[in-house]
Design a protein around this motif. Sequence first.
Motif, PDB file in Angstrom:
ATOM      1  N   ASN A 138      38.041   1.214  69.205  1.00  0.00           N
ATOM      2  CA  ASN A 138      38.740   1.698  70.397  1.00  0.00           C
ATOM      3  C   ASN A 138      37.854   1.733  71.640  1.00  0.00           C
ATOM      4  O   ASN A 138      38.123   2.480  72.591  1.00  0.00           O
ATOM      5  CB  ASN A 138      39.334   3.094  70.152  1.00  0.00           C
ATOM      6  N   MET A 160      37.026  -0.004  74.751  1.00  0.00           N
ATOM      7  CA  MET A 160      37.570  -1.043  75.616  1.00  0.00           C
ATOM      8  C   MET A 160      36.488  -1.722  76.456  1.00  0.00           C
ATOM      9  O   MET A 160      36.613  -2.894  76.827  1.00  0.00           O
ATOM     10  CB  MET A 160      38.654  -0.452  76.516  1.00  0.00           C
ATOM     11  N   ASP A 183      44.279   7.712  64.180  1.00  0.00           N
ATOM     12  CA  ASP A 183      44.372   7.566  65.632  1.00  0.00           C
ATOM     13  C   ASP A 183      45.070   6.264  65.987  1.00  0.00           C
ATOM     14  O   ASP A 183      45.261   5.381  65.144  1.00  0.00           O
ATOM     15  CB  ASP A 183      42.995   7.649  66.297  1.00  0.00           C
ATOM     16  N   CYS A 227      45.652   2.715  68.389  1.00  0.00           N
ATOM     17  CA  CYS A 227      44.919   1.753  69.218  1.00  0.00           C
ATOM     18  C   CYS A 227      45.229   2.017  70.681  1.00  0.00           C
ATOM     19  O   CYS A 227      46.259   2.616  71.016  1.00  0.00           O
ATOM     20  CB  CYS A 227      45.308   0.328  68.848  1.00  0.00           C
ATOM     21  N   LYS A 228      44.345   1.576  71.558  1.00  0.00           N
ATOM     22  CA  LYS A 228      44.547   1.749  73.001  1.00  0.00           C
ATOM     23  C   LYS A 228      45.319   0.550  73.543  1.00  0.00           C
ATOM     24  O   LYS A 228      44.812  -0.264  74.314  1.00  0.00           O
ATOM     25  CB  LYS A 228      43.202   1.923  73.697  1.00  0.00           C
ATOM     26  N   GLU A 256      45.541  -0.425  77.385  1.00  0.00           N
ATOM     27  CA  GLU A 256      44.302  -1.023  77.900  1.00  0.00           C
ATOM     28  C   GLU A 256      44.087  -2.426  77.341  1.00  0.00           C
ATOM     29  O   GLU A 256      43.616  -3.320  78.045  1.00  0.00           O
ATOM     30  CB  GLU A 256      43.105  -0.132  77.551  1.00  0.00           C
TER      31      GLU A 256
END
Length: 395
Positions: free
Chosen positions: A156, A158, A187, A189-190, A193
């Motif tokens: 995660n 970026m 959790d 993923c972003k 972004e």
Amino acid sequence: MGQLQERYKNYREPQKFMEAGVYPYFRAITSKQGTEVEMEGHKVLMFGSNAYTGLTGDQRVIDAAKNALDKYGSGCAGSRFLNGTLDLHVQLEKELAEFVGKDDCLCFSTGFTVNSGVLAMVVGRGDYIICDDRDHASIIDGRRLSFARQLHYKHNDMEDLENILKGLPEDAVKLIVVDGVFSMEGDLCKLPEIVELKKKYNCSIMVDEAHGVGVFGHQGRGVCEYFGLTNEVDLIMGTFSKSLASIGGFIAGDFDTINYLRHSCRTYIFSASNTPAATAAAKEALRILKTEPEILENLWKVTKYALKRFREEGFEIGDTESPIIPLYVRDTEKTFLVTKLAFDAGVFINSVIPPACAPQDTLVRFALMSNHTEEQVERGVQILAKIFKDQKIIK
């Protein structure tokens, strides 16, 4: 003694934990899947299942599987490519494509063979696969089978992902592959972004929704829908073995890419097709998921309760935002011991050790189902809190 026998004769790591009485794997369940199950002669609360919707024991799903067994028999005796396509397979593919918001879809016999087969085919020499370093093992194996160059970024992170993308040719095919929900840590993923970086560096995206379908988004359509970014994601993968109460998997995308995979993906063409009973079970579970919003409402109610209670008791649970709650132990032997003590006290949880996590990140995985009650969760929390405190893992 042959060469292979000679090589593995000293592999005794599991036996070490068996002799210590804390080996946690391959326990036999002797009842139907549910919030409580029979194991080794006694009932335990099941907090080790991926059945987030709680539909594995639903009589409607069971009856759909029975009816398919009666109508079509026990198996298809061939691959989808040849004699193994049923009208059931075709119907389910259409429903899944619509459900996740894509043009078309292919159903595979397992989720693992989706990732291992698709990644081996959609990118090749001169292309790039870029993965999060906590992606599922099936993604790792799929990228290994590809002739594309393999790269990965810190979990995660970026900035790390962008630094990798900066150095790649603009006109090369670059596929970012990421879990929507990370299966051990819980959790997300972003994705917003990642989509921005996709646009900036001319990439494609594949999201593994194994733990997102049936959990996130409208009607459980997944993390891509949850973020409102379905149209920005090129390929969406999912499984039946979690929220859809069966076994199998799917890949969904645009017509042309799915058409190519339908005629080239080796794990699709050269595997026997999914059984009639498994296909019908997944189809019925999908129908129920779309028509009964209380399933997701109940799942999130008990998930929020569990997250709150674990934090109140002082557990280290990381950045989870899902029904997957990691309880960090950070010691392999203690992880096994905690699992055994919990089982003896009537709570089933999963031990997570390398290679499923880093050596310093060992944990037990506590997972919720829609049909868990707050009372069951509270019992589980209290039992685990006592064990963790006795073992001086938490104060």
